[in-house]
Design a protein around this motif. Sequence first.
Motif, PDB file in Angstrom:
ATOM      1  N   PHE A   1       0.801  -1.214   0.000  1.00  0.00           N
ATOM      2  CA  PHE A   1       0.000   0.000   0.000  1.00  0.00           C
ATOM      3  C   PHE A   1       0.840   1.274   0.000  1.00  0.00           C
ATOM      4  CE2 PHE A   1      -2.789  -3.167   1.923  1.00  0.00           C
ATOM      5  CZ  PHE A   1      -3.919  -2.998   1.156  1.00  0.00           C
ATOM      6  N   THR A   2       2.161   1.155  -0.083  1.00  0.00           N
ATOM      7  CA  THR A   2       2.995   2.341   0.011  1.00  0.00           C
ATOM      8  C   THR A   2       2.909   3.189  -1.246  1.00  0.00           C
ATOM      9  OG1 THR A   2       4.885   1.059  -0.756  1.00  0.00           O
ATOM     10  CG2 THR A   2       4.638   1.344   1.621  1.00  0.00           C
ATOM     11  N   LYS A   3       2.971   4.505  -1.077  1.00  0.00           N
ATOM     12  CA  LYS A   3       2.951   5.425  -2.202  1.00  0.00           C
ATOM     13  C   LYS A   3       4.307   5.446  -2.900  1.00  0.00           C
ATOM     14  CE  LYS A   3      -0.323   8.693  -0.130  1.00  0.00           C
ATOM     15  NZ  LYS A   3      -0.477  10.050   0.416  1.00  0.00           N
TER      16      LYS A   3
ATOM     17  N   ASN B   1       2.267   9.241   6.879  1.00  0.00           N
ATOM     18  CA  ASN B   1       1.308   9.945   6.026  1.00  0.00           C
ATOM     19  C   ASN B   1       1.881  10.206   4.638  1.00  0.00           C
ATOM     20  OD1 ASN B   1      -0.635  10.066   8.031  1.00  0.00           O
ATOM     21  ND2 ASN B   1      -0.065  12.112   8.712  1.00  0.00           N
TER      22      ASN B   1
ATOM     23  N   THR C   1       2.262   6.267   2.876  1.00  0.00           N
ATOM     24  CA  THR C   1       1.227   5.229   2.819  1.00  0.00           C
ATOM     25  C   THR C   1      -0.100   5.803   2.350  1.00  0.00           C
ATOM     26  OG1 THR C   1       0.632   5.594   5.141  1.00  0.00           O
ATOM     27  CG2 THR C   1       2.278   3.897   4.694  1.00  0.00           C
ATOM     28  N   ARG C   2      -0.926   4.931   1.806  1.00  0.00           N
ATOM     29  CA  ARG C   2      -2.263   5.314   1.399  1.00  0.00           C
ATOM     30  C   ARG C   2      -3.206   5.322   2.594  1.00  0.00           C
ATOM     31  NH1 ARG C   2      -2.852   1.274  -3.835  1.00  0.00           N
ATOM     32  NH2 ARG C   2      -0.952   1.919  -4.923  1.00  0.00           N
ATOM     33  N   TYR C   3      -4.374   5.930   2.377  1.00  0.00           N
ATOM     34  CA  TYR C   3      -5.346   6.038   3.458  1.00  0.00           C
ATOM     35  C   TYR C   3      -5.786   4.665   3.944  1.00  0.00           C
ATOM     36  CZ  TYR C   3      -9.405   7.753   6.052  1.00  0.00           C
ATOM     37  OH  TYR C   3     -10.314   8.051   7.033  1.00  0.00           O
ATOM     38  N   GLU C   4      -5.933   3.696   2.996  1.00  0.00           N
ATOM     39  CA  GLU C   4      -6.368   2.360   3.365  1.00  0.00           C
ATOM     40  C   GLU C   4      -5.453   1.721   4.397  1.00  0.00           C
ATOM     41  OE1 GLU C   4      -7.822   3.072  -0.835  1.00  0.00           O
ATOM     42  OE2 GLU C   4      -5.993   3.440   0.316  1.00  0.00           O
TER      43      GLU C   4
END
Length: 246
Positions: free
Chosen positions: A47-49, A122, A125-128
């Motif tokens: 899930f990492t940006k 923040n 990572t994504r909100y999920e």
Amino acid sequence: MIKWFAAIIGYSFLRFPGAILGFLIGSFLDNLNSNKGGGARTVFRDFTKQTVSPADFELNLLSLCSIVIKADGQVSQRELDYVRQYFVSTYGKEKSNAIFRTFNDVIKKREVSAQRICSYLNQRTRYEVRLQLIHFLFGIAQADGQVSQPEVTKLRELAGYLRVGQNDFESIMAMFIKSADNAYKILEIQRSATDDEVKKAYRNMAKKYHPDKVITDNEAIKRGAEEKFKEVQKAYEVIQQERGMV
């Protein structure tokens, strides 16, 4: 290393400016090669940006764990065991032992900056995954049998730092702390909601927490998503039975 070879080649053609250019190009190629190798997958890696060092992520995750464990002024063995079991299931016993040597040091520290850690997460990572983090931290708090008020206060603070919405926080909390309106809180609606509003809320929450949205090979993440999805289903069934909905 490609970057040093490229720097030498660049220097032979353009001297110092060529060496710098060659080093930068070589560094880029080195990174491509290292990324192809895959590397260790952290519990929330998918899930990492952007690329996050597994060691950095693990350290920040452990720091958040320590904050929750110490929130009520005591260190519960059952909460420690919960974290250990989670890491063993994710990383295996050998790596988990190495991780917990660091964890013991983190637990003993007097000050851990929650705001700094959450700011780091923040950005990466994504909100999920931040929803998943709060769910995981609530699991730690409940491991000793109940979630105390100081733990709720600390978790609410962490959720704020992680930019988790109030309704999402209340929904996750309702999965761990039971109340008369528990089912409604999980679906993020009021008891006064109409049947159509209940059905719409269920559809929205089912989409948000459906395991199919969690595209990963990591079993720990899959189990977490499945657990939340089941809680949403249970909440809807409770309201259906209460209202005689069909």
